[in-house]
Scaffold this motif. Sequence first.
Motif, short mmCIF file in Angstrom:
data_model
loop_
_atom_site.label_atom_id
_atom_site.label_comp_id
_atom_site.label_asym_id
_atom_site.label_seq_id
_atom_site.Cartn_x
_atom_site.Cartn_y
_atom_site.Cartn_z
N SER A 54 -11.92 6.98 0.35
CA SER A 54 -11.28 8.01 -0.78
C SER A 54 -11.05 9.21 0.07
O SER A 54 -10.46 10.18 -0.31
N ILE A 88 -11.69 1.07 -8.12
CA ILE A 88 -12.08 1.47 -6.70
C ILE A 88 -11.03 1.72 -5.73
O ILE A 88 -10.57 2.78 -4.96
N SER A 141 -10.63 5.83 -5.82
CA SER A 141 -11.42 5.65 -6.93
C SER A 141 -11.27 6.51 -8.19
O SER A 141 -10.80 7.75 -7.98
#
Length: 423
Positions: A141, A396, A400
């Motif tokens: 992320s 996720i 996320s």
Amino acid sequence: MEFGFAAADEEFRAEARSWLAEHLTGPFAASVGRGGPGSEHEDSAQRRAWERELGRGGWIGIGWDSDAYGNRRATLTQQVVWAEEYARVGAPGRYGHIGENLLAPTLLAYGTQEQRDEFLPPIARGDALWCQGYSEPGAGSDLAGLRTAAVRDGDAYRISGQKVWTSLAHDADWCFVLARTEEGSQGHHGLSFLLVPMDQPGRIEVRPIRQLTGTSEFNEVFFDGARARSAHVVGGEGNGWRVAMGLLGFERGVSTLVQQIGFAEELGGVLREAVAGGAADDPVLRDRLVRQWAELRVMRWNALRTLGGSGSGSGSASASASEKGGSSEKGGGQGDAGAPSVAKLLWGRWHQRLGELAMSVRGAAATVGPSDWSEASPYELDALQRLFLFTRADTIYGGSDEIQRNIIAERVLGLPREARGPR
């Protein structure tokens, strides 16, 4: 936004319906309903052949901003029509999504004409499959923390590093890789967007990652001196972050509505199970089913609102900010930097709740295999069990929920940025 179908759209629907009825026969008929989420392993060879069949019909790339590469071009409403008809007949899960819907619009927006001429026709024919080399261990992320390096070597780059959660890498012909081409650079700086052939024995290793569903759509990919031509840098050296964020923006737009058509099909399966098994008689479960239906309608209206803000009546509508940070120069929901994050938060948790609801509807029977299971036949998950297990990852992957909330807080609400340690 009013979203309806004109006479031309209904003519397009008739053409799409007729083509699917004519071509989804013979060997392809056995792949109907196969290859969806959690079942990506099913009929891989036949589904790849189906991609070529779609290509011969001109159905790959109908959302591109150009029809010069062997594809037909469709308006936004016609793209939705095609998705509806495709879902209606249960046509095989698509194998070429990443090349068609992510890379191709990116090349049209940022690539050179030579790159478009080289890579778009094979995608439109269904001949070339692509995978996405973004996430790394420690840089998922927070994509700006990636460490994969590409060092210039004459007219090529040599790439070293590791990517993870790489969908379909085990079957892909090419991978678009975000790598650090400036030694010592940090964050968004010094990155380049490279097009890398996967057929490099000894230089690229693909290791499948076994998922809860027992399948292995995801992979780890290790680059050990893999080569990419300097002519295959998209957007110029050092501009990788801009290109990568533009690509992520293309994950929104009409694809959001297409995704919701699949969700509606899955919800219909859960509803049928609830009625057949008597679970719909339970007022609590019935309330959950109604809520699930209502929330899906809200997601549709939100997607239409976002697309309506793009001013795009055809081609690929896209979002103004990526799910992993950064911004796109094109796109749906112009001026609404939180639109893609809101969409991700809505569908990720909704889909996860649908998987949970499927298990509640089934009751105790959800914990065992099919009724005809025996020691002579391997244990197999049914569609609702796969739905439940696959959706555990929905909050996720693709950015996320925590990252989406940070984006909304920082870029929409103007709250202080989250404290981050040194890279």
